[in-house]
Design a protein around this motif. Structure first.
Motif, PDB file in Angstrom:
ATOM      1  N   ARG A 120       1.153  -1.499  -0.107  1.00  0.00           N
ATOM      2  CA  ARG A 120       0.094   0.302   0.326  1.00  0.00           C
ATOM      3  C   ARG A 120       1.023   1.430   0.148  1.00  0.00           C
ATOM      4  NH1 ARG A 120      -5.209   1.613   0.811  1.00  0.00           N
ATOM      5  NH2 ARG A 120      -5.656  -0.471   1.467  1.00  0.00           N
ATOM      6  N   GLN A 121       0.299   1.790  -0.681  1.00  0.00           N
ATOM      7  CA  GLN A 121       0.860   3.569  -0.614  1.00  0.00           C
ATOM      8  C   GLN A 121       0.637   4.665   0.553  1.00  0.00           C
ATOM      9  OE1 GLN A 121       3.241   3.554  -3.100  1.00  0.00           O
ATOM     10  NE2 GLN A 121       2.442   1.351  -3.467  1.00  0.00           N
ATOM     11  N   SER A 122       1.385   4.632   0.983  1.00  0.00           N
ATOM     12  CA  SER A 122       1.297   5.903   1.893  1.00  0.00           C
ATOM     13  C   SER A 122       0.491   6.976   1.931  1.00  0.00           C
ATOM     14  CB  SER A 122       2.522   6.539   2.102  1.00  0.00           C
ATOM     15  OG  SER A 122       3.969   6.174   2.820  1.00  0.00           O
ATOM     16  N   ASP A 139      -2.441  11.574  -6.712  1.00  0.00           N
ATOM     17  CA  ASP A 139      -4.203  10.562  -6.256  1.00  0.00           C
ATOM     18  C   ASP A 139      -3.842   9.430  -7.389  1.00  0.00           C
ATOM     19  OD1 ASP A 139      -6.361   9.352  -6.701  1.00  0.00           O
ATOM     20  OD2 ASP A 139      -7.269  11.159  -7.523  1.00  0.00           O
ATOM     21  N   THR A 140      -3.470   8.262  -6.513  1.00  0.00           N
ATOM     22  CA  THR A 140      -2.636   6.597  -7.381  1.00  0.00           C
ATOM     23  C   THR A 140      -4.505   6.412  -8.284  1.00  0.00           C
ATOM     24  OG1 THR A 140      -3.644   5.650  -5.379  1.00  0.00           O
ATOM     25  CG2 THR A 140      -1.321   6.223  -6.177  1.00  0.00           C
ATOM     26  N   ASP A 141      -5.616   6.605  -7.518  1.00  0.00           N
ATOM     27  CA  ASP A 141      -6.226   5.888  -8.976  1.00  0.00           C
ATOM     28  C   ASP A 141      -6.893   7.164 -10.401  1.00  0.00           C
ATOM     29  OD1 ASP A 141      -7.721   4.978  -7.202  1.00  0.00           O
ATOM     30  OD2 ASP A 141      -9.106   6.295  -6.218  1.00  0.00           O
ATOM     31  N   ASP A 185       0.355   5.432 -13.260  1.00  0.00           N
ATOM     32  CA  ASP A 185       2.200   5.210 -12.965  1.00  0.00           C
ATOM     33  C   ASP A 185       2.684   5.218 -11.989  1.00  0.00           C
ATOM     34  OD1 ASP A 185       2.074   4.582 -15.756  1.00  0.00           O
ATOM     35  OD2 ASP A 185       2.664   6.767 -16.412  1.00  0.00           O
ATOM     36  N   LEU A 186       1.729   6.010 -10.454  1.00  0.00           N
ATOM     37  CA  LEU A 186       2.492   5.742  -9.652  1.00  0.00           C
ATOM     38  C   LEU A 186       2.052   4.488  -8.567  1.00  0.00           C
ATOM     39  CD1 LEU A 186       0.084   9.387  -8.470  1.00  0.00           C
ATOM     40  CD2 LEU A 186       2.450   9.120  -9.476  1.00  0.00           C
ATOM     41  N   LEU A 187       2.118   3.511  -9.501  1.00  0.00           N
ATOM     42  CA  LEU A 187       2.058   2.255  -8.703  1.00  0.00           C
ATOM     43  C   LEU A 187       2.841   0.840  -9.166  1.00  0.00           C
ATOM     44  CD1 LEU A 187      -2.315   1.994  -8.230  1.00  0.00           C
ATOM     45  CD2 LEU A 187       0.088   2.132  -6.712  1.00  0.00           C
TER      46      LEU A 187
END
Length: 601
Positions: free
Chosen positions: A82-84, A498-500, A504-506
């Motif tokens: 999980r991202q912080s 915002d990962t939604d 590309d942040l994941l």
């Protein structure tokens, strides 16, 4: 020297300890009665602020806000799992610390009211300037975190409850006082106070940073163009002071700035933190980049895609051959030289977050040795690292300066010229290349041209093409070194995290599993590893699709962060204070208002 200050209630016990830093001698024992007799005593008192404000690589395994380990919460990094998350609820306990403010105010008071007849006027004004510089520095940090905070410009008695429990001072009032402190310091701190001491150019470099931060907060968050212009002009003034001095230059290859055992005399650096095993001052940052330690974070796909190509264009429309080939070795040939200087040349399974090690802080010869199968030497294991850290770089001053000029241009100031870009961004792009980089095909990046800015299809439409490229330059230059999250906050752009909205942040680096990490395609990883194509499609390893496992690595346990934007009673831009502290104020008959955007109770 240990000087104890106590403020009742919520304020913390403050201990001014004897911390070794920047080649400084140990501090001797002084009391408030004996400390203010001569300049050297004042110097020793001021020395204790250095490790608080100039963290560098930290010490031992204490990272705090240190480079690499302190900057994993942003769109630059992807974490395994999980991202912080941003703070989503008011904590039970938590509030600002005023220990350093109290200590600094004591210094200013004692110099101002007790040393005028003991110091030459030049020394007297210098030490007042140093005190006011550190006070402005600390108040800037508090304001960037909390917005309105109580303002004190003098020592407060333990029994003065009205002062100890005073209401929060409006932000603009605090920052106007900070502005005055900075102006005084810029006029009175010495041009030279000896090696590794804060001088007027160090003050100016830091002011270029903090004034730019406040200007952008005012422009984008508070919508106060008048205040924004005031601080942008201060940032430009401070930058001009450093640039016009002729003391500094861009003359060192990128990675060497972070892997040298001695930065003394380096013209790229205004101030550095020196580490020395002989006196027990060491760090562990290089160890975390040594290709042997397991890490759960690395560069995100979002960061990797942001690097400009060597022809000065974005990858979607670059003329570089294979610009859309994201294999790491190819990126090193086609992207800005800072990419090659910052990362290992191949995906590595010990970096479980991204599969790409950040080797920006590891000497090239150590990287090559470990990659060849050798064990890292003792200096690069545990907390035994002694590489210096460039606390304040000339490159930062240049980028602060040109960004402030570009922001001023949007508020009626003069337009940024090609000469401004050549003096700043293009000067940085012309820095020397390491021999190893040249052997890998790395070349100097084409200059940024005011009349031919890159056409980036991913540009935020709310940001001009020029500011977009200045911000890109900042991201490339300071990756995992300075706080990207602070930039996103001051630009009012936390939506970039915002990962939604930004998948590309994941994911991390591009990996050709069959050719590069075939050992990872085993039964234990079925359903655990996946790759993401340039079109966004996700392929999960199922045991029979080995040939399809080519793309940006994403562990299947990676999850996005919880919602934090446009949520009731959540303001991700400013920190809340704790319920216990609000109750403590009330118990004493005072009111502590909660931070803007958070519920009072």
């Amino acid at each position: 020297m240990k000087i104890k200050h106590i403020i009742i209630g919520f304020l913390a016990l403050a201990l001014g300890g004897c911390t070794e830093f920047l080649d400084r001698p140990p501090l001797t024992s002084l009391t408030d009665e004996t400390a203010w007799e001569n300049e050297e005593n004042v110097r020793m008192y001021a020395n204790k602020y250095y490790p608080d404000f100039f963290i560098g690589y930290g010490t031992g395994f204490s990272y705090g806000g240190a480079a690499l380990m302190g900057f994993t919460f942003s769109d630059d990094a992807v974490l395994l799992g999980r991202q912080s998350n941003f703070t989503r609820a008011v904590p039970n306990s938590g509030i600002w610390s005023y220990s350093s403010i109290r200590s600094i105010n004591i210094m200013i008071d004692r110099v101002e009211n007790g040393m005028a007849d003991k110091l030459e006027e030049e020394a007297y004004l210098h030490w007042l300037g140093i005190g006011r510089f550190f006070r402005g520095f600390r108040y800037s940090q508090l304001v960037f975190a909390y917005g309105d905070v109580p303002y004190y410009d003098k020592e407060v008695s333990d029994t003065d409850l009205d002062a100890l429990y005073k209401p929060r001072t409006p932000r603009n009032e605090v920052m106007n006082a900070v502005y005055d402190d900075f102006k005084f310091a810029l006029e009175n701190v010495r041009l030279n106070d000896g090696d590794q001491s804060v001088n007027r150019y160090v003050v100016a470099g830091i002011v270029s940073r903090l004034a730019l931060q406040e200007g952008t907060w005012q422009k984008y968050y508070y919508k106060n163009d008048e205040q924004a212009k005031k601080f942008f002009e201060l940032a430009v003034e401070a930058g001009n002071m450093v640039i016009s001095s002729g003391r500094y230059d861009i003359e060192t290859d990128y990675r060497s700035l972070f892997t040298s055992n001695d930065l003394k005399g380096n013209k790229d650096v205004l101030l550095y933190r020196h580490y020395d095993a002989a006196v027990g001052i060491k760090h562990a940052i290089s160890t975390n980049a040594n290709l042997s330690e397991s890490l759960i974070f690395g560069p995100s796909t979002d960061l990797i895609k942001s690097y400009i190509c060597q022809d000065g264009k974005v990858w979607q429309n670059s003329g570089e051959e294979d610009a859309d080939n994201f294999e790491i070795e190819n990126l090193m040939k086609t992207r800005d030289s800072r990419f090659e200087a910052s990362y290992h040349i191949k995906p590595h399974p010990r970096n479980r977050g991204s599969l790409l090690y950040i080797t920006k802080f590891l000497p090239r010869e150590i990287e090559a040795s470990v990659a060849a199968g050798n064990t890292p030497p003792p200096d690069f294991l545990g907390a035994n690292n002694v590489t210096d850290y460039p606390v304040l770089r000339y490159a930062e001053v240049l980028i602060n300066w040109v960004e402030a000029k570009a922001e001023l241009a949007t508020l009626g100031g003069a337009a940024v010229s090609q000469g401004d870009l050549d003096k700043s961004i293009n000067k940085i792009r012309k820095r020397p290349l390491a021999a190893q980089a040249v052997e890998r095909g790395v070349k100097e990046t084409a200059p940024l041209k005011i009349g031919a800015l890159p056409q980036d299809p991913e540009r935020d439409p709310q940001v001009s093409a020029l500011l977009w490229e200045i911000r890109r330059e900042r991201r490339m230059e300071f990756a995992f070194e300075a706080s990207r999250i602070a930039d996103l906050e001051r630009w009012h752009k936390l939506d970039y995290m915002d990962t939604d909205a930004h998948m590309d942040l994941l994911s991390g680096a591009w990996v050709n599993f069959p050719e590069q990490l075939s050992s990872e395609l085993n039964s234990a990883n079925i359903g655990k590893i996946s790759v993401v194509g340039l079109d966004g499609s996700i392929t999960v390893y199922n045991g029979s699709n080995k040939d399809e496992m080519k793309g940006f690595y994403r562990h299947t346990t990676n999850e996005g962060r919880l919602p934090y934007l446009n949520q009731a009673n959540i303001n991700p831009y400013l920190a809340p204070v704790g319920r216990n502290q609000i109750d403590e104020y009330a118990a004493k008959g005072y009111e502590l208002k909660q931070t803007e955007g958070w519920p009072q109770n």
